[in-house]
Write an enzyme that holds these catalytic residues in place. Structure first.
Site, PDB file in Angstrom:
ATOM      1  N   LYS A 195       0.850  -1.188   0.000  1.00 49.83           N
ATOM      2  CA  LYS A 195       0.000   0.000   0.000  1.00 49.83           C
ATOM      3  C   LYS A 195       0.882   1.233   0.000  1.00 49.83           C
ATOM      4  O   LYS A 195       1.679   1.446   0.913  1.00 49.83           O
ATOM      5  CB  LYS A 195      -0.897  -0.013   1.239  1.00 49.83           C
ATOM      6  CG  LYS A 195      -1.787   1.202   1.351  1.00 49.83           C
ATOM      7  CD  LYS A 195      -2.757   1.073   2.501  1.00 49.83           C
ATOM      8  CE  LYS A 195      -3.588   2.337   2.642  1.00 49.83           C
ATOM      9  NZ  LYS A 195      -4.547   2.235   3.750  1.00 49.83           N
ATOM     10  N   LYS A 248      -2.174  -1.604  -3.863  1.00 51.05           N
ATOM     11  CA  LYS A 248      -3.048  -0.434  -3.825  1.00 51.05           C
ATOM     12  C   LYS A 248      -2.229   0.838  -3.886  1.00 51.05           C
ATOM     13  O   LYS A 248      -1.247   0.922  -3.153  1.00 51.05           O
ATOM     14  CB  LYS A 248      -3.842  -0.496  -2.517  1.00 51.05           C
ATOM     15  CG  LYS A 248      -4.721   0.672  -2.236  1.00 51.05           C
ATOM     16  CD  LYS A 248      -5.262   0.576  -0.841  1.00 51.05           C
ATOM     17  CE  LYS A 248      -5.971   1.885  -0.541  1.00 51.05           C
ATOM     18  NZ  LYS A 248      -6.196   2.101   0.843  1.00 51.05           N
TER      19      LYS A 248
HETATM   20  C1  PBG Z   1      -7.594   3.171   5.575  1.00 53.79           C
HETATM   21  C2  PBG Z   1      -7.818   3.031   4.110  1.00 53.79           C
HETATM   22  C3  PBG Z   1      -7.628   3.979   3.106  1.00 53.79           C
HETATM   23  C4  PBG Z   1      -8.080   3.397   1.924  1.00 53.79           C
HETATM   24  C5  PBG Z   1      -8.479   2.112   2.233  1.00 53.79           C
HETATM   25  N1  PBG Z   1      -8.293   1.896   3.589  1.00 53.79           N
HETATM   26  C6  PBG Z   1      -7.163   5.383   3.175  1.00 53.79           C
HETATM   27  C7  PBG Z   1      -5.796   5.705   3.588  1.00 53.79           C
HETATM   28  O1  PBG Z   1      -4.955   4.847   3.843  1.00 53.79           O
HETATM   29  O2  PBG Z   1      -5.560   6.899   3.713  1.00 53.79           O
HETATM   30  C8  PBG Z   1      -8.129   4.065   0.584  1.00 53.79           C
HETATM   31  C9  PBG Z   1      -9.282   3.645  -0.256  1.00 53.79           C
HETATM   32  C10 PBG Z   1      -9.612   4.571  -1.366  1.00 53.79           C
HETATM   33  O3  PBG Z   1      -8.971   5.623  -1.579  1.00 53.79           O
HETATM   34  O4  PBG Z   1     -10.552   4.245  -2.077  1.00 53.79           O
HETATM   35  N2  PBG Z   1      -6.299   2.943   5.993  1.00 53.79           N
HETATM   36 ZN    ZN Z   2      -5.820   3.725   8.037  1.00 57.16          ZN
END
Ligand code: PBG
Ligand code: ZN
Length: 321
Positions: A195, A248
């Site tokens: 991520k 992601k």
């Molecule tokens: C929470 C989370 C996020 C997303 C999924 N889980 C946001 C982040 O890490 O700031 C992003 C999902 C999206 O942008 O559609 N940790």
């Molecule tokens: Zn988070």
């Protein structure tokens, strides 16, 4: 191997031939639909940052889920926005929290629909960081207990799979251990293994009211410049017991997806995040692109790069198309 012996156009001559040689296909069972759950009853409010997406209260989520299932939808990913936030995000593990209640409603209204829950603290902490925050830093190990508690409460509510998205080291191992010790060794874990610290989460943070109050998430999410590190993250999560590995965002990281595809035979998920969806939606609304065609192409590209499944806000529209 050149013209005139070889003419690739021969096999593009008509639709039947094109179908015969198609390498990648997309279907409803490839998609997981992310939805936002809020407290209350009878709530179905449009989300300004995400066209055609809504905040659902648990009862409304149940109704949406049953129509989604009837239209051929297969799986949801739930995010929660709690009534109250605090320093350590304790409301995330509340058995009466919006996600926990929604899981019950959804399993009641659409028992076969797969319910996955996002496990993280950022929606539940007053500072908006994904873990315990102290003197400008997110503390890794003290966060693991809180994540386990939240994951356990989701599983106790009846979800089918948990998906930790926090990027703390060791969380897959600790959550796996907690589930196993409580009799939930059959519940799979999908890890947000790779991520990135991405600007494409912008609309999500508005929708989930989870933007960090100060600073950013670069102390735990990955540097967009790195790909070797992605393999390390995937490797660690597999060794800790992750059943599904996720990359992601998806669209801007197709090379990473491909790299992880070659690295492991494990099931691989890709998250087409809020910013990717918003760009398609807004460009479509502005008449800059053919929205449906571009949206389908974006999903196909992610699948072609190596994803077995895609988390996407396009899921309900895909079923209509
Ligand atoms: C929470 C989370 C996020 C997303 C999924 N889980 C946001 C982040 O890490 O700031 C992003 C999902 C999206 O942008 O559609 N940790
Ligand atoms: Zn988070």
């Amino acid at each position: 191997m050149t013209y005139p012996t070889h003419r690739p156009r021969r096999l593009r001559d008509n639709a039947v031939l094109r179908d015969l040689i198609r390498e990648t296909t997309l279907g409803p069972s490839d998609l997981i639909y992310p939805v936002f759950i809020v407290p209350g009853r009878g709530v179905r409010n449009p989300i300004a940052a995400l066209p055609r997406q809504f905040h659902y209260s648990p009862d409304e989520a149940g109704k949406m889920a049953s129509s989604f299932w009837k239209k051929g939808g297969k799986a949801l990913l739930l995010f929660g926005i709690p009534e109250k936030k605090d320093e350590t995000g304790t409301s995330g593990a509340d058995p009466e929290g919006p996600v926990q209640l929604a899981v019950k409603e959804i399993k009641d209204k659409a028992p076969e629909l797969l319910v996955v829950t996002d496990v993280c603290l950022c929606e539940y902490t007053s500072h908006g960081q994904c873990g315990v925050f102290s003197r400008g830093r997110v503390l890794n190990d003290p966060t693991l207990e809180l994540l386990s508690a939240q994951a356990l409460s989701h599983v106790r509510a009846g979800c089918d799979m948990v998906a930790p998205s926090d990027m703390m080291d060791g969380r897959v191992r600790v959550i796996r251990g907690a589930l196993d010790s409580q009799g939930f060794s059959h519940v799979p874990l999908m890890s947000y293994s790779v991520k990135y610290a991405s600007a494409f989460y912008g609309p999500f943070r508005e929708a989930a009211q989870s933007a960090p109050r100060e600073g950013n998430r670069r102390g735990y999410q990955m540097d967009p410049a790195n790909i070797r590190e992605a393999v390390t993250e995937a490797e660690l999560d597999i060794s800790e017991g992750a059943d599904i590995i996720m990359v992601k965002p998806a669209g801007p990281y197709l090379d990473v997806l491909r790299e992880i595809r070659h690295f492991t035979g494990r099931p691989l998920a890709a998250f087409q995040v809020s910013g990717e969806y918003a760009m398609l939606a807004l460009a479509g609304a502005a008449g800059a692109i053919d929205y449906k065609e571009a949206a389908l192409e974006s999903l196909l590209g992610i699948k072609r790069a190596g994803a077995d499944m895609i988390l996407s806000y396009l899921a309900p529209e895909f079923l209509e198309w």
